[in-house]
Motif scaffolding. Structure first.
Motif, short mmCIF file in Angstrom:
data_model
loop_
_atom_site.label_atom_id
_atom_site.label_comp_id
_atom_site.label_asym_id
_atom_site.label_seq_id
_atom_site.Cartn_x
_atom_site.Cartn_y
_atom_site.Cartn_z
N ASP A 55 56.98 17.20 81.26
CA ASP A 55 58.18 17.98 81.58
C ASP A 55 59.45 17.18 81.27
OD1 ASP A 55 59.29 20.44 82.70
OD2 ASP A 55 59.99 19.17 84.35
N SER A 56 59.42 15.90 81.59
CA SER A 56 60.60 15.06 81.35
C SER A 56 60.93 15.01 79.86
CB SER A 56 60.37 13.64 81.87
OG SER A 56 60.09 13.69 83.25
N PHE A 57 59.90 14.84 79.04
CA PHE A 57 60.14 14.87 77.60
C PHE A 57 60.61 16.25 77.16
CE2 PHE A 57 57.51 10.95 77.18
CZ PHE A 57 58.25 10.28 76.22
N ALA A 58 59.94 17.29 77.63
CA ALA A 58 60.21 18.65 77.15
C ALA A 58 61.66 19.06 77.40
CB ALA A 58 59.24 19.64 77.79
N LEU A 59 62.13 18.75 78.61
CA LEU A 59 63.48 19.14 79.04
C LEU A 59 64.58 18.68 78.10
CD1 LEU A 59 63.60 18.39 82.87
CD2 LEU A 59 64.27 20.53 81.72
N ARG A 60 64.39 17.55 77.47
CA ARG A 60 65.46 16.99 76.64
C ARG A 60 65.77 17.87 75.44
NH1 ARG A 60 64.34 10.75 75.90
NH2 ARG A 60 66.47 10.95 75.10
N HIS A 61 64.85 18.76 75.13
CA HIS A 61 65.02 19.71 74.03
C HIS A 61 66.39 20.38 74.07
CE1 HIS A 61 64.49 23.85 72.31
NE2 HIS A 61 63.82 23.20 71.38
N SER A 62 66.84 20.77 75.24
CA SER A 62 68.01 21.64 75.35
C SER A 62 69.27 20.92 75.82
CB SER A 62 67.70 22.78 76.33
OG SER A 62 66.38 23.23 76.17
N VAL A 63 69.15 19.67 76.16
CA VAL A 63 70.28 18.96 76.75
C VAL A 63 71.21 18.42 75.66
CG1 VAL A 63 70.97 17.03 78.23
CG2 VAL A 63 68.85 18.29 78.72
N GLY A 64 72.47 18.84 75.70
CA GLY A 64 73.46 18.27 74.80
C GLY A 64 73.36 18.74 73.37
N ILE A 65 72.74 19.89 73.15
CA ILE A 65 72.56 20.40 71.79
C ILE A 65 73.60 21.49 71.51
CG2 ILE A 65 71.01 21.77 70.31
CD1 ILE A 65 70.01 18.94 70.59
N GLY A 66 74.27 21.38 70.37
CA GLY A 66 75.29 22.35 70.01
C GLY A 66 74.93 23.25 68.84
N ALA A 67 73.81 22.96 68.18
CA ALA A 67 73.36 23.81 67.07
C ALA A 67 71.93 23.41 66.71
CB ALA A 67 74.26 23.63 65.84
N GLU A 68 71.18 24.36 66.16
CA GLU A 68 69.84 24.04 65.65
C GLU A 68 69.77 24.41 64.17
OE1 GLU A 68 66.09 24.55 67.62
OE2 GLU A 68 65.13 25.54 65.90
N ILE A 69 68.97 23.61 63.45
CA ILE A 69 68.60 23.96 62.07
C ILE A 69 67.09 24.14 62.03
CG2 ILE A 69 68.50 23.14 59.68
CD1 ILE A 69 70.98 21.41 60.27
N MET A 70 66.63 25.25 61.47
CA MET A 70 65.17 25.46 61.34
C MET A 70 64.82 25.89 59.92
SD MET A 70 64.30 29.19 63.10
CE MET A 70 65.05 28.92 64.69
N GLY A 71 63.54 25.82 59.60
CA GLY A 71 63.05 26.27 58.30
C GLY A 71 62.72 27.75 58.31
N ALA A 72 62.61 28.32 57.13
CA ALA A 72 62.32 29.74 56.98
C ALA A 72 61.00 30.13 57.65
CB ALA A 72 62.26 30.11 55.50
N ASN A 73 60.02 29.23 57.61
CA ASN A 73 58.70 29.58 58.15
C ASN A 73 58.62 29.48 59.67
OD1 ASN A 73 58.15 29.77 55.46
ND2 ASN A 73 56.85 27.94 55.36
N LYS A 74 59.60 28.85 60.27
CA LYS A 74 59.69 28.92 61.72
C LYS A 74 60.31 30.26 62.13
CE LYS A 74 61.77 26.90 65.89
NZ LYS A 74 62.38 25.74 66.55
N PHE A 75 61.24 30.75 61.30
CA PHE A 75 61.98 31.96 61.68
C PHE A 75 61.10 33.22 61.61
CE2 PHE A 75 65.01 35.49 60.79
CZ PHE A 75 65.72 35.43 61.97
N GLY A 76 60.14 33.22 60.71
CA GLY A 76 59.32 34.43 60.59
C GLY A 76 58.08 34.18 59.76
N PRO A 77 57.15 35.15 59.76
CA PRO A 77 55.92 35.02 58.98
C PRO A 77 56.23 35.15 57.49
CG PRO A 77 56.06 37.23 59.91
CD PRO A 77 57.25 36.47 60.44
N PRO A 78 55.32 34.75 56.61
CA PRO A 78 55.56 34.87 55.18
C PRO A 78 56.02 36.29 54.85
CG PRO A 78 53.45 33.77 55.59
CD PRO A 78 53.98 34.19 56.92
#
Ligand SMILES: NC(=O)c1ccc[n+]([C@@H]2O[C@H](COP(=O)([O-])OP(=O)(O)OC[C@H]3O[C@@H](n4cnc5c(N)ncnc54)[C@H](OP(=O)(O)O)[C@@H]3O)[C@@H](O)[C@H]2O)c1
Ligand SMILES: NC(=O)c1ccc[n+]([C@@H]2O[C@H](COP(=O)([O-])OP(=O)(O)OC[C@H]3O[C@@H](n4cnc5c(N)ncnc54)[C@H](OP(=O)(O)O)[C@@H]3O)[C@@H](O)[C@H]2O)c1
Lengths: 216, 216
Positions: A55-78
């Motif tokens: 949980d301690s590791f997981a929580l840091r995901h959202s702390v202090g983040i102002g933007a995300e960059i992701m790849g096309a394959n994370k956004f949707g299926p082929p």
């Protein structure tokens, strides 16, 4: 200075961040949900979950983040690019709550969702995408959200300050692999490995002082 | 029943058990000694070393073993088969102290060394090599000594009961990889991961009850 961070990126023992084939029914292919089981057990994911190491590791995901960059394959299926109504996997209120940049060779107009997430679609270099995301994030950090291809691309371009991988005790054998082309990461990062009672091992790569690329 | 075991087999984060190119000057290629640094710090390796977690794992290497099987590339650098005087890397008294079977497509006559090690050279299937080694080992276990190609071959043939890998915090990028062809190992083995203060993570694969292959 704001950082570029990767969090909770889950891989198999053999380094795959997703199985295959990816599809609308099985976004992670034959990996199913097994890469992320460690996270489902945490309070970060659901009330009643554990508040321990995972949980301690997981929580840091959202702390202090102002933007995300992701790849096309994370956004949707082929093939999601062929569906003008596709708005991502996450329903009307996606869990990003910031400007979110989707790298794709077939960009479209921005999509404003509930809860602060706006998806922007970009076809550009990692450096340029990061500059745009950093502009939007202001004083906050930018998260590289995956998948493996995108994380690898940003790490290879020496743009990532902090990389958190979570190794699940499964051998996938096939899928998209995080490690290819990343020889000698230990020269750039201090690496910490700590195994959790849940069975996963958290790998943290922290950029060593003095190894940041000098901006051109 | 005697077991078939792998111990102290060291891999990089990306799963390589040796770098490249292998040579007389650099048996582990560009990996150098980095895969085994964790072991050099133990009492198992040298007096004055630590007696902690790494040492406890390392020690099991030699307990209850009646024979070893190794691959040609562990026994010598590329081309050793052309040198009639090559007797392995380990000097007159090799650290095996049992019959030791070297798998090679160019077998030669047995080599009796000091301290109980006799090298036998075999060109045969994993199953047949194991039967020969088990015959020699009697009530004791057989160790599969590496390298990665040989460990992989025996695991893929479902002949290994206990597999101990040690993941060092380096990314080699190239070499011989342990994971290829081993999809779904978690179906056959209970997997434990435990990270050590030295920075490595010990991965133990213990065959689940009831998953032994039925002998033909
Ligand atoms: N393990 C985890 O924690 C985790 C986290 C997030 C996602 N995932 C999973 O990982 C999988 C996706 O990973 P992936 O490695 O297959 O792909 P990905 O990184 O999500 O996307 C790669 C694709 O993004 C586009 N792209 C990347 N860089 C670009 C650039 N500079 N310019 C333009 N387009 C660019 C290209 O798509 P096009 O050429 O098609 O446009 C490329 O094929 C999914 O199954 C997802 O669910 C896993
Ligand atoms: N990481 C560790 O803990 C560890 C442990 C031990 C060794 N190592 C290192 O690993 C490297 C060697 O590993 P590797 O994967 O390259 O090779 P390897 O497993 O030592 O040897 C593979 C070779 O053995 C022969 N062989 C294997 N199975 C055979 C069979 N059934 N019948 C006949 N011949 C057979 C073949 O050689 P031929 O066709 O040429 O005869 C094959 O190319 C060396 O650098 C060594 O120092 C690392």
């Amino acid at each position: 200075m704001p950082l570029v961070r990767v969090h909770n990126f889950s891989i198999s023992l053999d380094g795959f961040g997703a199985g295959e084939p990816q599809s609308a029914e099985a976004p992670f292919g034959h990996a199913g949900e097994r890469l992320h089981e460690w996270m489902f057990g945490t309070r970060f994911w659901a009330e009643g979950g554990s508040a321990g190491m995972d949980d301690s590791f997981a929580l840091r995901h959202s702390v202090g983040i102002g933007a995300e960059i992701m790849g096309a394959n994370k956004f949707g299926p082929p093939g999601w690019q062929d569906d003008p109504d596709w708005k991502g996997w996450w329903g009307p209120n996606p869990p990003f709550h910031t400007p979110t940049y989707v790298l794709t060779h077939r960009p479209r107009s921005p999509l404003e969702m509930e809860g602060g997430t706006t998806f922007h679609f970009l076809s550009t270099s990692p450096e340029e995408a990061l500059a745009i995301a950093q502009e939007a994030a202001g004083d906050l950090d930018v998260r590289i959200g995956g998948g493996a291809t995108t994380v690898r691309e940003f790490v290879a371009a020496d743009l990532v300050d902090h990389l958190h991988l979570v190794q699940a005790p499964i051998v996938l054998g096939r899928g998209t692999r995080i490690w290819d082309g990343l020889e000698a990461l230990e020269d750039t990062y201090d690496i910490e490995a700590v195994s959790s009672p849940s069975g996963v091992t958290h790998l943290t790569f922290t950029r060593k002082a003095g190894t940041a690329e000098v901006p051109a």
